[in-house]
Motif scaffolding. Structure first.
Motif, PDB file in Angstrom:
ATOM      1  N   ASP A   1      43.797 -34.718  13.068  1.00 38.75           N
ATOM      2  CA  ASP A   1      43.592 -33.865  11.903  1.00 38.75           C
ATOM      3  C   ASP A   1      42.591 -32.747  12.243  1.00 38.75           C
ATOM      4  N   ILE A   2      41.503 -33.125  12.946  1.00 36.84           N
ATOM      5  CA  ILE A   2      40.499 -32.106  13.329  1.00 36.84           C
ATOM      6  C   ILE A   2      41.154 -31.055  14.219  1.00 36.84           C
ATOM      7  N   LEU A   3      41.942 -31.535  15.206  1.00 37.68           N
ATOM      8  CA  LEU A   3      42.588 -30.597  16.130  1.00 37.68           C
ATOM      9  C   LEU A   3      43.542 -29.674  15.374  1.00 37.68           C
ATOM     10  N   GLU A   4      44.287 -30.255  14.442  1.00 34.83           N
ATOM     11  CA  GLU A   4      45.253 -29.470  13.686  1.00 34.83           C
ATOM     12  C   GLU A   4      44.551 -28.382  12.867  1.00 34.83           C
ATOM     13  N   GLN A   5      43.474 -28.804  12.184  1.00 32.57           N
ATOM     14  CA  GLN A   5      42.739 -27.858  11.329  1.00 32.57           C
ATOM     15  C   GLN A   5      42.112 -26.725  12.135  1.00 32.57           C
ATOM     16  N   ASN A   6      41.734 -27.041  13.404  1.00 25.10           N
ATOM     17  CA  ASN A   6      41.020 -26.039  14.203  1.00 25.10           C
ATOM     18  C   ASN A   6      41.889 -25.353  15.248  1.00 25.10           C
ATOM     19  N   LEU A   7      43.129 -25.812  15.389  1.00 25.52           N
ATOM     20  CA  LEU A   7      43.992 -25.181  16.396  1.00 25.52           C
ATOM     21  C   LEU A   7      45.257 -24.608  15.754  1.00 25.52           C
ATOM     22  N   THR A   8      46.202 -25.485  15.436  1.00 31.41           N
ATOM     23  CA  THR A   8      47.500 -24.963  14.968  1.00 31.41           C
ATOM     24  C   THR A   8      47.462 -24.475  13.521  1.00 31.41           C
ATOM     25  N   LYS A   9      46.585 -25.070  12.693  1.00 34.97           N
ATOM     26  CA  LYS A   9      46.523 -24.625  11.291  1.00 34.97           C
ATOM     27  C   LYS A   9      45.397 -23.638  11.049  1.00 34.97           C
ATOM     28  N   TYR A  10      44.664 -23.290  12.117  1.00 29.07           N
ATOM     29  CA  TYR A  10      43.576 -22.313  12.020  1.00 29.07           C
ATOM     30  C   TYR A  10      44.211 -20.940  12.215  1.00 29.07           C
ATOM     31  N   LEU A  11      44.356 -20.204  11.118  1.00 30.35           N
ATOM     32  CA  LEU A  11      45.092 -18.937  11.175  1.00 30.35           C
ATOM     33  C   LEU A  11      44.148 -17.750  11.328  1.00 30.35           C
ATOM     34  N   LEU A  12      44.550 -16.834  12.202  1.00 25.56           N
ATOM     35  CA  LEU A  12      43.757 -15.630  12.450  1.00 25.56           C
ATOM     36  C   LEU A  12      44.526 -14.417  11.919  1.00 25.56           C
ATOM     37  N   PRO A  13      43.809 -13.292  11.662  1.00 28.68           N
ATOM     38  CA  PRO A  13      44.505 -12.108  11.139  1.00 28.68           C
ATOM     39  C   PRO A  13      45.635 -11.667  12.067  1.00 28.68           C
ATOM     40  N   ARG A  14      46.722 -11.201  11.498  1.00 34.44           N
ATOM     41  CA  ARG A  14      47.883 -10.794  12.303  1.00 34.44           C
ATOM     42  C   ARG A  14      47.565  -9.614  13.223  1.00 34.44           C
ATOM     43  N   ASN A  15      46.618  -8.730  12.768  1.00 36.76           N
ATOM     44  CA  ASN A  15      46.323  -7.551  13.601  1.00 36.76           C
ATOM     45  C   ASN A  15      45.099  -7.768  14.497  1.00 36.76           C
TER      46      ASN A  15
END
Lengths: 139, 366
Positions: free
Chosen positions: B19-33
């Protein structure tokens, strides 16, 4: 190409590359940390005969390890590694008893290196010694 | 089921790692630009890791004693297998780090990312820059070469112009009247323990700020607008953004590879770039070599001191410049971050960079 096989290919390629980089980095690291030759590891040690009185022992460094040369009787010299064969402590010479004692676990060795008592499993390692004029050549 | 999967399940059932990895890696979204300038933090983390690793390795053979220091460094360079590689990476790495730090600071300034609510991130980052320069200065003395000795003599001597406490400050910095064993002792302690400990804590705080507040959206594009003012905490979300892993990690890895290539390029093809001849002579307190100069990142300060009529004035100007930069988020309070809407700031920015470069080049050739 299927997604799963493409992913497998990527993982395999990156793992191989990673292993290569790790290997390239590990070799210098291993060499850097490996013990350096100290020089004289095959050489002989010259000790003035006058430093070793009759019934006395003289401790010195021999090829990077502590060693001892003993004049057990006038003109009779013997040299040994000073490392106890039990657990590696350094022995000391007891002139009044004419024997070596290991202070760690009371191992006792005779002047010829043989075990007299205590836990040491084998005699002290002997080192060749020869008289050359006023000097003793050890090794 | 494989052993690895079983172990991962065991740990996950107890600590919720996935869950920690998911929240900080794949579900951690950055601005598109988001752009490549945002990777400089990861680049710096990598470079500092290299510095720590090579620094620990150098400690195995280095001897912090004025009689032995130079010889021990010579031994590392000439006798210990691959010692030259470890030491050159450490020395060149410090220069590459300063370059990356300056680029990181300049990109944050240009994009106005230091502004509310990221004032603390900026302050921690700027203190990290100052600490890094402190580590460079203290590390410079350790080889105990002519360059080390006289560069440190000149650097510590500049404190003499401080009103009232000048002489005491110089003596305190050096641990005596002249640079000697007490100086080497305290610089060594600061370089290998004092500064790195402080540095580690500040890095953790800086990263905490970055993660807690959220990545700032680059102030470009027609739809960018300043976030509404808020007096309460708000994590900046980027719905519909790109995931940190694998998308941005790939970009991070590419720029990290570029900087590592730059580092190794200098190490293998221009190893003498940062080593003037005085770096190869043992320190001699009775002979000052001609033309001794600080490292390139201190040349602007060196030239400022030479240009201004008194050293005190030079120190004051430098102090004001550093303080202004440190407190910038509290002085520049407008929420506008688009460079095109901040002509005054951008002009000052360009002039500042030009002044830094001009003073450095002038200092180098003077």
């Amino acid at each position: 190409m299927e997604v799963s096989s493409r992913r497998k290919f990527l993982v395999l390629s990156l793992s191989t590359l990673g292993a290569l980089v790790a290997g390239v980095a590990a070799y210098p690291l291993f060499r850097y940390l490996s013990p350096q030759p100290t020089g004289g590891e095959k050489g002989r040690v010259n000790i003035p005969r006058a430093q070793v009185g009759a019934g006395q022992a003289h401790f010195f460094q021999f090829r990077g390890h502590p060693a001892v040369v003993l004049q057990s009787a006038p003109g009779v010299f013997a040299a040994f590694s000073a490392i106890c064969t039990h657990l590696g402590c350094i022995i000391r010479w007891l002139p009044e008893n004419g024997e070596f004692l290991c202070p760690c676990h009371a191992g006792r060795f005779a002047g010829d290196g043989k075990v007299l008592g205590g836990p040491p499993p084998k005699p002290l390692q002997a080192i060749p010694v020869a008289l050359s004029g006023d000097n003793l050549l050890v090794g | 089921m494989g052993l690895g999967k079983k172990m991962a399940d065991f740990i996950d059932a107890r600590l919720g790692i996935r869950d920690i990895l998911e929240q900080n890696l794949t579900k951690y979204l950055l601005p598109r630009n988001i752009n490549a300038w945002y990777t400089l933090g990861a680049v710096l983390l990598t470079l500092f890791t290299v510095q720590i690793a090579t620094g620990i390795l150098l400690l195995i053979y280095y001897n912090p004693n004025t009689d032995e220091a130079f010889r021990s460094v010579q031994r590392i360079m000439n006798e210990v297998p691959f010692g030259w590689l470890i030491r050159t990476i450490h020395a060149v790495g410090s220069n590459i780090i300063v370059l990356a730090l300056l680029l990181h600071m300049l990109s944050v300034l240009f994009m106005g990312s230091y502004k509310r609510p990221r004032e603390l991130t900026w302050v921690a980052g700027f203190l990290l820059l100052l600490l890094s320069l402190g580590m460079c200065l203290t590390g410079y003395l350790l080889p105990w070469s002519q360059l080390s000795f006289w560069a440190t003599t000149v650097a510590t001597n500049s404190s003499q112009e401080l009103p009232m406490i000048g002489d005491a400050a110089v003596r305190f910095l050096r641990g005596g009247a002249m640079v000697g064993q007490p100086t080497l002792g305290r610089f060594f302690a600061l370089h290998v323990m004092g500064f790195p400990l402080l540095f580690g804590m500040l890095v953790l705080f800086h990263l905490f700020c970055v993660r807690r507040v959220g990545i700032s959206r680059p102030p470009f594009g027609h739809d960018w607008q300043a976030p509404p003012p808020s007096t309460t905490f708000r994590h900046e979300e980027h719905p519909g953004g790109i995931p940190f892993f694998p998308h941005y990690v790939a970009k991070d890895a590419a720029i990290i590879a570029f900087f590592l290539a730059l580092l190794l390029g200098v190490v293998f093809f221009a190893p003498g770039l940062f080593f003037p001849p005085a770096a190869f002579e043992p320190a001699d307190p009775f002979v000052t070599p001609p033309g001794i100069k600080p490292e390139w990142y201190f040349l602007w300060a060196y030239q400022t001191l030479k240009l201004l009529p008194s050293e005190f004035l030079g120190l004051a100007v430098q102090g004001v410049a550093v303080t202004l930069l440190l407190l910038l988020p509290f002085l520049d309070r407008s929420p506008e971050r688009r460079p095109s809407r901040r002509p005054l700031f951008v002009s000052a920015y360009v002039l500042g960079v030009a002044l830094f470069v001009a003073l450095s080049v002038w200092g180098h050739y003077s």
